[in-house]
Design an enzyme around this catalytic site. Structure first.
Site, short mmCIF file in Angstrom:
data_model
loop_
_atom_site.label_atom_id
_atom_site.label_comp_id
_atom_site.label_asym_id
_atom_site.label_seq_id
_atom_site.Cartn_x
_atom_site.Cartn_y
_atom_site.Cartn_z
N CYS A 25 0.82 -1.22 0.00
CA CYS A 25 0.00 0.00 0.00
C CYS A 25 0.85 1.26 0.00
O CYS A 25 2.07 1.24 0.13
CB CYS A 25 -0.98 -0.02 1.17
SG CYS A 25 -0.34 0.67 2.71
N SER A 99 4.40 -3.52 11.56
CA SER A 99 4.21 -4.26 10.32
C SER A 99 2.72 -4.29 10.00
O SER A 99 1.89 -3.94 10.84
CB SER A 99 4.75 -5.69 10.47
OG SER A 99 4.59 -6.43 9.27
N SER A 100 2.38 -4.69 8.79
CA SER A 100 0.99 -4.94 8.42
C SER A 100 0.87 -6.38 7.99
O SER A 100 1.88 -7.05 7.72
CB SER A 100 0.54 -4.01 7.29
OG SER A 100 1.17 -4.39 6.07
N SER A 239 -6.80 -0.14 4.70
CA SER A 239 -6.17 0.24 3.43
C SER A 239 -4.86 1.00 3.58
O SER A 239 -4.06 1.01 2.64
CB SER A 239 -7.16 1.09 2.61
OG SER A 239 -8.32 0.35 2.31
#
Length: 826
Positions: A25, A99-100, A239
């Protein structure tokens, strides 16, 4: 997401460390990549491992974010095997070590013969007879470049079509947008190009740019400094995860109050507030309420497509209240009176259209624009994304929003900004587009135009509007070429070019896909070319605050895959050689200038030449100071990089960038003023209104946290497929009862433009008559039921479609294995 594993191999103290910006993203979290020989490992003592952490005892919370999914074993071309570990960088100001779920899987998605990336393209692949066969680059170029040449010679550039990325991150970046753009626009000179996520070559922000305000104009730190944050048509937790967690939430929690007082000592600072504009109650709304409480969170659950009316009503009200910056308007803007007259809408009218109660509208206006007790205007940041970008007339919505923002001077002041939240990272450097108008490429293809179509780093079979009609047309046209190729037994490459061209004269279309994987486009393709992604190549991109970083190469790509910019160079050089062989010096000259050996060569040729003496016209997000940016200087800048445009560079300070744009009141227009733009409320487009009148359900759509884009990686991740075996559709439980469906049932979703299938996911927060379907998924394509309507700039209304839903049946396996608990985690 990762499989259970009882241990992780630690990198030894001497492990190689390089920088990596997350592939996915727009936030662009910073990571470190550690690489070391497979049979070596570090110890648990801090001096024995490259992380410098003491694993002999329990680490403090969030000392490191580290999971098995962040590790892998890769094999180089020379056969040597290496451990890799990709972990978030705590020193990166973007994510501060967070982190994602997307970035945390980067290591897992790096190529290994038995891992999640095992289906990667490793060599050019040709559809021969009735099967796919791997071939050489020389053979692939002889066929592909040969067909482009024949088309150029016979039909001119208008016969060569492309759909191509224009972004940064994986599958993009400044090197690759330059390489592809130079090939398409300077060499081939075709105007028949669309962008990966919209069916023409255009901007997603025409209105704001015409008004003098670029869409990425503040810093992530401004979300920490704001009094009020608006989240408009945007779901930031899912998102833009770590922008939300690392910059928005600390403000809502009060953790940035001391920073505000230090920056603005003469202002008072009530607790920060947040306003969501979205018909759907998203996980972001739920988390914000959990953190800040209901008294500091407003959710304006507008009726679909009524954003323009909302902003016009608020604009009219704040003008009437005098909550505007009159000196700023007088000195730095143009067209205020016309906008006030055209946009006039009372709060009662606004409420009737949007469905938002008048008292809630007033509260939103007071929070955001009424002067604070200390006398200053609130610092209000307006962040927007797909609800506006893919909304009801993108151009008019943006105009209405920015009229409100300019009048209240919420741009160019720290803690403000009217900004896109973004999808991918950015990374645009290209020659000017060679056309004089915007062309609806999908419709041209459906009408039978074009001889050769290349999908480059994108997959419109899953993502385009009116996708079912596009697929049907392409598959029919592709089949004509396949049949001709199958009959040309024993043909030389030159003869095959003639066979293909003749088939295109009979309505056929030659389809090429350049990508990491054989995507759904393989159903139509005749040729697939293997690309590389960051880590297998060097790549620069910038994030949503214009922060450019270098993701460094640390491993070989699979097989003969290569960076997109080098693929573009290979195509151009093949065409140059063909024209030289024919003695056509003028045409050969169009394809000069691609003698690149590395990605850095492409970066220097495009990004660093923009605006320099003797350089051709180059549209670059780096502007005329991009020449100050070098790979070496970016390496030294690490994962913090520099915010574009660069102001200066010297040995002591390094690269010095720009935190916020427009701080001096000078805007990107000919006269330097911000231009108000009249934005009347016009209702829904006729095409969309017809679907709404005919069908029961609003078919909203978008991303979720776990799945990235078309699931091009995720479709090969067994855990992801177990969680989402097909695209889900969120429905109100009462609507589910009426249709006799429950979680895990399969439904058909249909309207006048197409039909698709989805897995039912009951959600109490979804209003009756509304739904939300996962966008762009590999199994269950939501775009099949979007309309073909676009605005004046050929921007689709992806969010604007209605349809009916019917039960198809039940999948007992889904009911047994898939969780349908609420995703509103708070």
């Amino acid at each position: 997401m990762s499989r259970p594993n009882d241990r992780i191999t630690l990198p030894p103290a001497n492990a190689q460390r390089t920088n990596m910006t997350c592939h996915f993203c727009i936030v662009g979290c910073g990571y470190h990549v550690y690489k070391w020989p497979e049979l070596q490992e570090g110890g648990r003592a801090p001096e024995q491992n490259a992380l410098g952490l003491d694993f002999r005892k329990q680490l403090p919370p969030l000392a490191v974010t580290l999971t098995p999914a962040m590790t892998n074993v890769v094999t180089e071309h020379n056969g040597r095997r290496y451990n890799i570990m990709v972990v978030p960088d705590k020193a990166c100001v973007v994510n501060s070590g967070l982190s994602s779920t997307r970035g945390g899987k980067m290591a897992s998605y790096m190529y290994t013969p038995t891992g999640d990336g095992k289906q990667r393209l490793k060599a050019p692949r040709l559809y021969a007879a009735d099967q796919w066969v791997d071939t050489t680059w020389d053979h692939a170029m002889a066929l592909y470049a040969g067909l482009i040449k024949k088309t150029l010679d016979k039909d001119g550039p208008q016969g060569v079509f492309f759909s191509c990325f224009d972004h940064g991150g994986a599958g993009g970046g400044f090197e690759n947008t330059w390489g592809t753009g130079k090939l398409m626009f300077s060499a081939i000179q075709t105007p028949m190009v669309r962008i990966h996520n919209r069916p023409a070559y255009n901007s997603e922000c025409h209105a704001t740019r015409e008004m003098g305000i670029g869409e990425l104009n503040n810093a992530y730190e401004d979300a920490q400094l704001a009094d009020v944050i608006w989240s408009i048509g945007n779901n930031p937790y899912e998102s833009q995860t770590n922008y939300f967690l690392n910059h928005w939430l600390p403000n809502l929690q009060g953790a940035t109050t001391s920073k505000k007082k230090e920056r603005f000592p003469n202002e008072n600072f009530p607790q920060a507030r947040i306003i969501f504009v979205d018909p759907r109650e998203t996980p972001s709304v739920a988390i914000a309420r959990h953190v800040a409480g209901n008294d500091r969170v407003l959710h304006l659950a507008i009726e679909p497509g009524t954003d323009t009316a909302l902003f016009n009503g608020l604009f009219t009200y704040v003008v009437e209240q005098g909550w505007i910056d009159k000196p700023f308007i007088e000195a730095h803007t143009k067209g205020f009176d016309d906008a006030v007259k055209t946009n006039r809408l009372s709060l009662d009218e606004c409420s009737n259209i949007t469905g938002v109660p008048v008292d809630m509208l007033k509260r939103a206006a007071e929070w955001s624009y009424k002067p604070k007790a200390s006398g200053q205007a609130p610092r209000t940041m307006h962040a927007y994304e797909k609800g506006i970008i893919w909304g009801n007339d993108n151009y008019v919505i943006q105009s209405a929003l920015l009229d409100l923002v300019i009048a209240t001077h919420n741009v160019g002041r720290r803690g403000t900004g009217c900004v896109r939240m973004g999808g991918h990272q950015e990374g645009y450097t290209r020659p000017p587009y060679p056309g004089d108008k915007k062309i609806y490429i999908d419709q041209e293809l459906i009408k039978g135009k074009g001889r050769i179509m290349t999908w480059w780093g994108c997959n419109n079979f899953q993502t385009s509007n009116n996708a079912q009609a596009l697929r049907e047309a392409i598959l029919q046209r592709s089949a004509i070429v396949k049949q001709a190729m199958q009959k040309a037994r024993g043909a030389t490459t030159e003869e095959m070019v003639d066979v293909i061209y003749e088939a295109t004269q009979n309505g056929g279309l030659f389809v090429t896909s350049i990508n990491l994987y054989p995507t759904k486009l393989a159903e139509a393709a005749h040729l697939m070319l293997p690309a590389a992604h960051p880590g297998e190549m060097n790549l620069t991109s910038m994030n949503g605050e214009r922060r450019i970083r270098l993701s460094e190469k640390f491993m070989d790509p699979p097989g003969t895959a290569m960076a997109d910019c080098l693929i573009a160079a290979r195509i151009a050089n093949a065409l140059r050689d063909m024209y030289q062989k024919d003695g056509k010096a003028e045409m050969a000259a169009q394809f000069e200038g691609f003698d690149w050996k590395t990605e850095e060569d492409a970066f220097n040729d495009g990004f660093r030449r923009a605006g320099q003496p003797g350089a051709p016209a180059i549209d670059s997000q780096g502007g005329s100071t991009g020449h100050l940016v070098t790979y070496d200087r970016l390496r030294k800048s690490g994962n913090n990089g520099v915010q574009l445009p660069v102001v200066s560079w010297d040995e002591s300070k390094g690269l010095v960038g720009t935190e916020m744009l427009y701080t001096e009141g000078k805007f990107d227009t000919d006269d330097g003023k911000a231009h108000f733009k009249p934005a009347p409320w016009n209702g829904l487009p006729a095409t969309v209104q017809q679907q709404k009148d005919k069908y029961r359900f609003w078919l909203n759509n978008g991303r979720n946290n776990e799945v990235w884009q078309t699931a091009y990686h995720d479709q090969y991740n067994s855990l992801m497929q177990e969680r989402y075996p097909m695209a889900y559709i969120e429905m109100n439980p009462d609507d589910c009862k009426q249709l006799d469906v429950t979680g895990g049932d399969i439904v058909e979703v249909y309207n006048d433009f197409g039909s698709t299938f989805a897995m039912v996911y009951p959600v109490a927060e979804i209003k009756r008559g509304q739904t939300f379907m996962l966008f762009g998924y590999v199994n269950g394509i939501q775009g099949d039921v979007t309309t073909d309507w676009t605005d004046r700039n050929i921007i689709p209304y992806y969010k604007g479609t209605w349809g009916d839903i019917r039960k198809v049946g039940s999948m007992e396996e889904f009911k047994r294995t898939v969780s349908f608990k609420s995703r509103r985690f708070a």
